[in-house]
Design a protein around this motif. Structure first.
Motif, PDB file in Angstrom:
ATOM      1  N   GLU A 144       0.961  -1.207  -0.125  1.00 37.01           N
ATOM      2  CA  GLU A 144      -0.145   0.177   0.061  1.00 37.01           C
ATOM      3  C   GLU A 144       0.884   1.208   0.014  1.00 37.01           C
ATOM      4  N   ASP A 187       2.176   1.738  -3.376  1.00 39.22           N
ATOM      5  CA  ASP A 187       1.162   2.085  -4.411  1.00 39.22           C
ATOM      6  C   ASP A 187       0.686   3.547  -3.977  1.00 39.22           C
ATOM      7  N   SER A 188       0.712   3.890  -2.771  1.00 40.34           N
ATOM      8  CA  SER A 188       0.052   5.298  -2.448  1.00 40.34           C
ATOM      9  C   SER A 188       1.252   6.356  -2.821  1.00 40.34           C
ATOM     10  N   LEU A 189       2.551   5.753  -3.037  1.00 38.36           N
ATOM     11  CA  LEU A 189       3.465   6.922  -3.605  1.00 38.36           C
ATOM     12  C   LEU A 189       3.365   7.233  -4.979  1.00 38.36           C
ATOM     13  N   GLY A 190       2.811   6.361  -5.673  1.00 45.67           N
ATOM     14  CA  GLY A 190       2.514   6.412  -7.158  1.00 45.67           C
ATOM     15  C   GLY A 190       3.439   5.723  -7.863  1.00 45.67           C
ATOM     16  N   LEU A 191       4.353   4.588  -7.051  1.00 42.40           N
ATOM     17  CA  LEU A 191       5.159   3.686  -7.977  1.00 42.40           C
ATOM     18  C   LEU A 191       4.288   2.788  -8.807  1.00 42.40           C
ATOM     19  N   ASP A 192       4.554   2.419 -10.146  1.00 45.61           N
ATOM     20  CA  ASP A 192       3.843   1.661 -10.859  1.00 45.61           C
ATOM     21  C   ASP A 192       4.496   0.224 -10.327  1.00 45.61           C
ATOM     22  N   GLN A 224       7.966  -1.085 -10.511  1.00 39.90           N
ATOM     23  CA  GLN A 224       8.958  -0.052  -9.875  1.00 39.90           C
ATOM     24  C   GLN A 224       8.627  -0.709  -8.330  1.00 39.90           C
ATOM     25  N   ASN A 266      -7.308   7.681  -2.743  1.00 39.43           N
ATOM     26  CA  ASN A 266      -6.213   7.025  -3.817  1.00 39.43           C
ATOM     27  C   ASN A 266      -6.026   5.749  -4.358  1.00 39.43           C
ATOM     28  N   LEU A 285      -6.501   2.745  -3.029  1.00 39.35           N
ATOM     29  CA  LEU A 285      -6.036   1.809  -2.395  1.00 39.35           C
ATOM     30  C   LEU A 285      -7.269   0.779  -2.263  1.00 39.35           C
ATOM     31  N   ASP A 297      -1.764   6.238 -11.267  1.00 35.97           N
ATOM     32  CA  ASP A 297      -0.594   6.487 -10.667  1.00 35.97           C
ATOM     33  C   ASP A 297      -0.565   7.985 -10.650  1.00 35.97           C
ATOM     34  N   ARG A 321      -2.044   9.149  -7.419  1.00 37.49           N
ATOM     35  CA  ARG A 321      -1.302   8.792  -6.213  1.00 37.49           C
ATOM     36  C   ARG A 321      -0.261   9.632  -6.270  1.00 37.49           C
ATOM     37  N   SER A 322       0.423  10.127  -7.151  1.00 39.82           N
ATOM     38  CA  SER A 322       1.425  10.874  -7.253  1.00 39.82           C
ATOM     39  C   SER A 322       1.156  12.413  -6.628  1.00 39.82           C
ATOM     40  N   MET A 352      -0.118   9.991   1.533  1.00 38.08           N
ATOM     41  CA  MET A 352      -1.054   9.284   2.535  1.00 38.08           C
ATOM     42  C   MET A 352      -0.001   8.671   3.948  1.00 38.08           C
ATOM     43  N   VAL A 387       9.429   8.411  -9.738  1.00 38.83           N
ATOM     44  CA  VAL A 387       8.069   8.648 -10.265  1.00 38.83           C
ATOM     45  C   VAL A 387       8.385   9.900 -10.785  1.00 38.83           C
ATOM     46  N   SER A 414       6.262  11.447   2.299  1.00 39.60           N
ATOM     47  CA  SER A 414       4.897  12.028   1.367  1.00 39.60           C
ATOM     48  C   SER A 414       4.962  13.322   0.754  1.00 39.60           C
ATOM     49  N   MET A 426       7.013  14.454  -2.377  1.00 35.02           N
ATOM     50  CA  MET A 426       6.320  14.257  -3.796  1.00 35.02           C
ATOM     51  C   MET A 426       5.741  15.510  -4.023  1.00 35.02           C
TER      52      MET A 426
END
Ligand code: ATP
Ligand code: MG
Lengths: 431, 263
Positions: free
Chosen positions: A329, A332-337, A340, B69, B71, B94, B97-98, B102, B126, B171, B174
């Motif tokens: 999670e 995911d929440s950092l935006g990594l695909d 990655q 986001n 999840l 994505d 999420r960027s 969170m 990212v 967080s 980003m």
């Protein structure tokens, strides 16, 4: 409680207790012996029994080893010199050393080639095993398979060169397109590599190998412990990535991929390796185009790799399952695909958990390479069972030969296991 | 609870609510199997708003902010974050999420990476920020959460409060436009709660859009401009904190507040 303590429930520390060193540990050999070997009656009895056992084993083996002969030229001569006393005929090892290591058909004047490949191997695996070494050494690792192939099999240098070019172009393609579109990059790279190999392969002239710099040595001439090392190294390095891919596939959300991986893993795990090897030796040629003579070595490599990849996949799956859901999670929440997240977050941790299991499979795989002797390949065990024991000079020298084989395998496997323990300690990061 | 709160004056100069919509949730429903967790959620969050979500355990608070986001996946209704609609399109997910940071109850730092690597990972991979620059950004935010000296340690070597502050810094690296917090202090000892809340207050003072699931009612009073009360998957009541605490309208809210505040 005593009366005078009644009003002292409230307590305030009036001074800071100074730091003091821990109590000195009692030491000494006698103390250690008493505490560990003779602490109780049962313990004493067990100690005595164990000592007796060790004595018996040494008493019966030591004269045999110490009295051994190293220079005779046949079993008969050895027996004659020993003249009824106990003693080993280690001279079979010295006399047949080359056959044990290289097999009996590899040309003697070309032994330097596998030797050089062996030294290069040490350089090539060093940066993989020890991360502190300069990363530039990985170039050696990347080139090693092609160089080693050329050294050991000889023949035209075009073949390994085309293979290398295929990998480089496919890798470059993946670098360029895989970043934006993983599927396009991945499958595109595979198609490109296959195209280069087939076009390049058809361009190699017919007799290219005949007057090559290094005379060609066919696969059936490989043998001895060299063959075990080659099979072991090739299959381990192929089956780890394949196993990881299978484990990830088994976790996939895409039902088709997941299904294929599950069926493959369960099928391979349910079949004995020896049957797969028989399939490799006789039946696998049905799956290749009729005019392609796929090398027996390659067929065996495919089978052993598939076999151990299934086991490694299960080990890695255990590692993946042991990671808390929060790690996925957070990634995911950092935006990594997905690639990655897997490469940077999930796999480093999951593989660390899986190290003991993977090493276990690798050790097993290495020992299982001796099974190829059953399909008449002359690896170390095949050499012993075949040409050496069948010869008139050495018919009947079982203990020395099989003891030697066991010792060789033990040294390598013990080394692998020590390495994995070192690696686990090193990767331990206070959590 | 409230006595843990910051004793300093809160600087409200930048804490104004913009007119732009940051998050728009309309008629959203979610089920776990046949269990209806979120029921007809409607919520509009403007740029710069600080929203506290409260409610009894199991009322769906976590599920709600995790839908924002992706999840968790919602089954009906619309969620639009920063002008991007949440659909199954991986690219959009994505991207959202960027832009949305969170923080989790259990921090979820990456244990195999140092604090600094934890913070630079997403910017480098990212956002494609050069490593050097990403490290500068990371140090900036680690200073902001007051633990720059821990940069080379591993998460396992830090206290809970420090870990949560690293998670916030991670967080922030980003440069998100919206921050989601899911009970960021409930796994912490009282002493550490304060340091994390102080960090969150500072963030609010800088005008960050925030959605916090929390039981820290003192924080809600001081920082939030809206408190949302959820029960059984539904938004039962929402109001400004002053009104919400002093004059709750719904019976369920009254009961909840009397349990959480009234001992
Ligand atoms: N993965 C899941 N599968 C099935 N049910 C779930 C799942 N996750 C949560 N639930 C259920 O959904 C409901 C809402 O869960 P949620 O975690 O959103 O509650 P919450 O308000 O955050 O509670 P808490 O204050 O305890 O964190 C709970 O009844 C929970 O049991
Ligand atoms: Mg929750």
């Amino acid at each position: 409680m005593a009366d005078q303590d009644n009003n002292s429930i409230a307590f305030v520390a009036t001074e800071v207790i100074p730091e003091s060193p821990p109590p000195a540990r009692e030491t000494g050999v006698v103390k250690w012996l008493r505490e560990n070997l003779f602490s109780s009656v049962t313990n004493t009895i067990l100690t005595v029994l164990a000592l007796a056992l060790i004595y018996l084993v040494l008493k019966s083996t030591m004269p045999w080893i110490l009295n051994g002969l190293w220079t005779t030229s046949s079993l008969a001569e050895c027996r004659e010199i020993l003249d009824g006393t106990t003693g080993a005929c280690f001279s079979v090892l010295t006399e047949r050393w080359n056959q044990l290591i290289y097999g009996f058909k590899y040309p003697v004047e070309e032994y330097w080639r596998p030797n050089l490949a062996f030294l290069l191997m040490l350089v090539a695996i060093a940066p993989v095993l020890f991360f502190d070494l300069p990363r530039k050494l990985l170039i050696v690792t990347a080139l090693f398979p092609f160089v080693a192939f050329w050294l050991i099999w000889g023949g035209t240098i075009l073949a390994p060169l085309i293979a290398l070019i295929g990998f480089i172009v496919a890798g470059a393609f993946f670098q360029k397109f895989g970043r934006n579109n993983f599927a396009l990059g991945f499958f595109g790279a595979i198609v490109i590599a296959l195209a280069i190999w087939s076009i390049g392969g058809s361009m190699i002239p017919e007799g290219a190998s005949e007057n090559a710099l290094l005379p060609a040595v066919p696969s059936r001439d490989l043998g001895g412990f060299m063959l075990n090392m080659m099979l072991g190294l090739t299959c381990v390095s192929l089956s780890v990535p394949l196993g990881i891919a299978l484990a990830l596939g088994r976790q996939s959300n895409m039902p088709l991929i997941k299904g294929i991986c599950v069926v493959f893993i369960e099928f391979v795990r349910g079949v004995p390796l020896i049957t797969l090897l028989f399939v490799a030796s006789v039946m696998l040629s049905y799956f290749f185009p009729p005019d392609a003579t796929v090398d027996l070595f390659l067929r065996v490599v495919i089978m052993i790799t598939l076999f151990s990849a299934a086991y490694i996949a299960e080990v890695v799956r255990g590692g993946l399952a042991a990671l808390p859901k929060g790690q996925y999670e957070a990634a995911d929440s950092l935006g990594l695909d997905y690639p990655q997240a897997m490469r940077l977050i999930i796999l480093p941790q999951a593989l660390k958990i899986s190290i003991p299991g993977i090493v276990n499979v690798a050790v097993g795989l290495f020992k299982d390479t001796t099974l190829v002797s059953v399909i008449s390949m002359f690896d170390l065990v095949g050499m012993i069972r075949g040409p050496i024991l069948a010869s008139t000079e050495w018919n009947g020298v079982y203990w020395e030969l099989f003891g030697f084989a066991a010792a060789l395998f033990f040294v390598v496997c013990y080394g692998i296991s020590q390495y994995s323990q070192w690696l686990e300690r090193k990767l331990h990061k206070g959590h | 609870m409230s006595e843990l709160m910051s004793d300093r004056e809160i600087d409200r100069s930048k804490m104004h609510v913009g007119s732009e919509v940051a998050i728009q949730i309309a008629n959203m429903n979610k089920w776990y199997g046949s269990f209806h967790v979120l029921r007809d959620i409607n919520l509009t969050v403007h740029e710069g708003e600080r929203i506290v979500i409260a409610g009894p355990s199991g009322s769906g608070k976590s599920t709600l902010i995790r839908c924002i986001n992706r999840l968790e996946e919602h089954q009906s209704g619309d969620i639009v974050v920063d002008g991007i609609e949440l659909t199954n399109d991986l690219k959009n997910i994505d991207k959202i999420r960027s832009e949305v940071g969170m923080c989790f109850q259990h921090f979820n730092l990456f244990p195999h990476l140092t604090i600094l690597e934890n913070c630079t990972l997403a910017p480098i991979w990212v956002r494609k920020t050069p490593k050097k620059e990403a490290e500068e950004i990371a140090m900036h935010f680690l200073e902001k959460v007051k633990i720059p000296e821990q940069a080379d340690k591993y998460p396992g070597q830090l206290s809970g409060g420090q870990q949560q502050r690293v998670a916030i810094a991670r967080s922030l690296c980003m440069k998100p436009r919206i921050m989601l917090f899911d009970e960021p202090t409930s796994a912490l000892d009282p002493e550490m709660i304060k340091e994390v809340l102080d960090t969150m207050i500072e963030l609010a003072e800088e005008g960050m859009t925030m959605l916090c699931v929390t039981h820290e009612m003192g924080f809600a009073r001081q920082v939030a401009n809206r408190v949302i009360f959820m029960d059984q998957g539904q938004i039962v009541e929402q109001n400004e904190p002053e009104e919400f605490f002093n004059n709750p309208k719904s019976e369920r809210t009254q009961l909840f507040l009397s349990q959480i505040l009234g001992h």
